[in-house]
Enzyme design. Structure first.
Site, PDB file in Angstrom:
ATOM      1  N   GLU A  27      -5.858   8.960   7.856  1.00 55.34           N
ATOM      2  CA  GLU A  27      -6.430   8.537   6.324  1.00 55.34           C
ATOM      3  C   GLU A  27      -7.983   9.039   6.182  1.00 55.34           C
ATOM      4  OE1 GLU A  27      -6.032   4.704   4.475  1.00 55.34           O
ATOM      5  OE2 GLU A  27      -4.526   4.005   6.441  1.00 55.34           O
TER       6      GLU A  27
ATOM      7  N   ASN B 109      -6.711   6.370  -1.923  1.00 56.34           N
ATOM      8  CA  ASN B 109      -5.765   5.494  -1.568  1.00 56.34           C
ATOM      9  C   ASN B 109      -5.885   4.266  -2.534  1.00 56.34           C
ATOM     10  OD1 ASN B 109      -3.954   3.198  -0.429  1.00 56.34           O
ATOM     11  ND2 ASN B 109      -4.506   3.958   1.772  1.00 56.34           N
TER      12      ASN B 109
ATOM     13  N   GLU C  64       0.976  -1.236   0.054  1.00 60.37           N
ATOM     14  CA  GLU C  64       0.031  -0.005  -0.130  1.00 60.37           C
ATOM     15  C   GLU C  64       0.902   1.226   0.035  1.00 60.37           C
ATOM     16  OE1 GLU C  64      -1.730   0.838   3.965  1.00 60.37           O
ATOM     17  OE2 GLU C  64      -3.458   1.896   3.209  1.00 60.37           O
TER      18      GLU C  64
ATOM     19  N   CYS D  13      -4.790  -3.012   2.835  1.00 58.29           N
ATOM     20  CA  CYS D  13      -4.722  -2.919   4.230  1.00 58.29           C
ATOM     21  C   CYS D  13      -5.826  -3.095   5.154  1.00 58.29           C
ATOM     22  CB  CYS D  13      -3.849  -1.618   4.515  1.00 58.29           C
ATOM     23  SG  CYS D  13      -3.185  -1.687   6.259  1.00 58.29           S
TER      24      CYS D  13
ATOM     25  N   ASN E 216       0.292  -1.464   5.406  1.00 57.82           N
ATOM     26  CA  ASN E 216       1.217  -0.732   6.318  1.00 57.82           C
ATOM     27  C   ASN E 216       0.523  -0.638   7.614  1.00 57.82           C
ATOM     28  OD1 ASN E 216       3.249   1.670   5.037  1.00 57.82           O
ATOM     29  ND2 ASN E 216       1.435   1.262   3.526  1.00 57.82           N
TER      30      ASN E 216
ATOM     31  N   LYS F  85      -9.531   2.298  -1.830  1.00 50.81           N
ATOM     32  CA  LYS F  85      -9.619   1.718  -0.611  1.00 50.81           C
ATOM     33  C   LYS F  85     -10.941   2.158   0.091  1.00 50.81           C
ATOM     34  CE  LYS F  85      -7.134   1.536   3.880  1.00 50.81           C
ATOM     35  NZ  LYS F  85      -5.715   1.587   4.536  1.00 50.81           N
TER      36      LYS F  85
HETATM   37  N1  CDV Z   1      -2.900   1.209   6.361  1.00 50.08           N
HETATM   38  C1  CDV Z   1      -4.012   0.781   7.299  1.00 50.08           C
HETATM   39  O1  CDV Z   1      -4.967   0.788   6.950  1.00 50.08           O
HETATM   40  N2  CDV Z   1      -3.513   0.336   8.757  1.00 50.08           N
HETATM   41  C2  CDV Z   1      -4.400  -0.233   9.468  1.00 50.08           C
HETATM   42  C3  CDV Z   1      -3.869   0.117  11.039  1.00 50.08           C
HETATM   43  C4  CDV Z   1      -4.124   1.532  10.963  1.00 50.08           C
HETATM   44  C5  CDV Z   1      -4.982  -0.634  12.024  1.00 50.08           C
HETATM   45  C6  CDV Z   1      -4.508  -1.646   9.461  1.00 50.08           C
HETATM   46  O2  CDV Z   1      -5.577  -2.276   9.343  1.00 50.08           O
HETATM   47  O3  CDV Z   1      -3.549  -2.293   9.269  1.00 50.08           O
END
Ligand code: CDV
Length: 316
Positions: A149, A113, A49, A175, A200, A130
């Site tokens: 975000e 994103n 990501e 993510c 991430n 996203k």
């Molecule tokens: N980049 C993300 O979406 N990270 C989230 C963290 C913040 C919980 C994740 O679900 O990994």
């Protein structure tokens, strides 16, 4: 006898990207990873990501120009062109996560994103934006780090599309999406055979819930292994790992088979490639038996999934 549809695929985990690291340098690293994937016999590689930059939503910006500097207005562009050329040269498609700025004809800006699927001709054949944006739309006082975000990105507006790609059916998510079973099932209902995703994930829990911090890697794999098994799909998951600008991100990038088993996992928290041979038909056994959706799903009892967000406790 059914045709075996076999694809060698790779996950390219990336170590930290510094705030000062130029896109040129990051793309150099990515090309090296793609070459490694190619040497391992791969024809598809998944990057993390927001792969082209540091994870910028950890900072609060007042300056719009600075914020917008993290976004790509065009894809491909002067920096990423080389990645697309490399895909053609090496015959290796890819999944790329990046921050996308879209401006409509009236000059209104939207920020996403985003991830894309690029084929071996260097063409973008699929895009996802996203949907489950974690964090807050304002900085949280006293938190160990920010996760803004919700401030910087619009909720994705493309749904969860699936694409015919490299002889199989591919889906994408990004993510935090991986933690939501709804995402997997909506993709599963399009018969996905491969789900590619980048992440991430900070090791430390922002709210000081140390128990959750201890379990961060367990939860990372738990949700993806469940998504794989319950929908009979391969999962290719690439982390941005290691200590980036003082924040420790988990690695654990992996390749998960449709049985939910991890068949390949990164050992480091740095740039690292793993590769596996995926039989795209392997999920058929699961989709035709225990998770035969047509035979077993009971949709008249699933209404609350789309009609409410929060939980409503019984009042008896
Ligand atoms: N980049 C993300 O979406 N990270 C989230 C963290 C913040 C919980 C994740 O679900 O990994």
């Amino acid at each position: 006898m059914a045709l075996r549809r076999v694809l060698n695929v790779s996950v390219a985990q990336m170590g930290p990207v510094a705030r000062s690291e130029s896109r040129h340098k990051v793309v150099n690293r990515m090309i090296k990873l793609m070459e490694e994937a190619h040497q391992q016999g791969s024809s598809f590689v998944v990057f993390p990501e927001l792969a082209l930059t540091t994870f910028f939503p950890r900072w609060d910006y007042d300056d719009n120009d600075e914020l917008e500097s993290w976004f790509e207005v065009n894809m491909p562009n002067a920096y990423t062109n080389r990645l697309f050329e490399c895909a053609v040269q090496l015959g290796c498609g890819f999944y790329l996560g990046y921050a996308e700025l879209e401006e409509d004809s009236l000059g209104r800006k939207q920020f996403f994103n985003t991830s894309i699927l690029v084929d071996t001709k260097g063409c973008i054949i699929g895009k996802y934006r996203k949907i489950h944006l974690p964090g807050t739309d304002e900085p949280v006082t006293g938190a160990s780090h920010q996760h803004l975000e919700k401030k910087y990105f619009d909720v994705g507006n493309l749904g969860f599309p699936a694409f015919n790609f490299q002889g199989g059916v591919f889906g994408m998510c990004i993510c935090n999406d991986r933690r939501w079973p709804e995402v997997w099932r909506v993709l599963g209902l399009q018969g996905v055979e491969v789900v590619a995703l980048g992440y991430n994930t900070p090791m430390e829990n922002r709210y000081g819930l140390s128990k959750l911090t201890d379990l961060s890697m367990f939860h990372n794999h738990l949700c993806m292994q469940a998504g794989a098994y319950q929908n009979g799909t391969w999962v290719l998951a690439a982390a941005k790992a290691g200590v980036e600008e003082g924040i420790h991100h988990i690695g654990g990038s992996c390749i998960i088979s449709p049985t939910g088993e991890i068949v390949g996992i990164c050992k480091s928290e740095d740039d690292e490639v793993i590769t596996a041979e995926c039989d795209l038909s392997e999920g058929d056994k699961i989709r035709e038996t225990i998770f035969n959706f047509e035979n077993h799903r009971q949709i008249k009892y699933y209404g609350s999934i789309t009609s409410q967000t929060g939980a409503l406790k019984p009042n008896n």
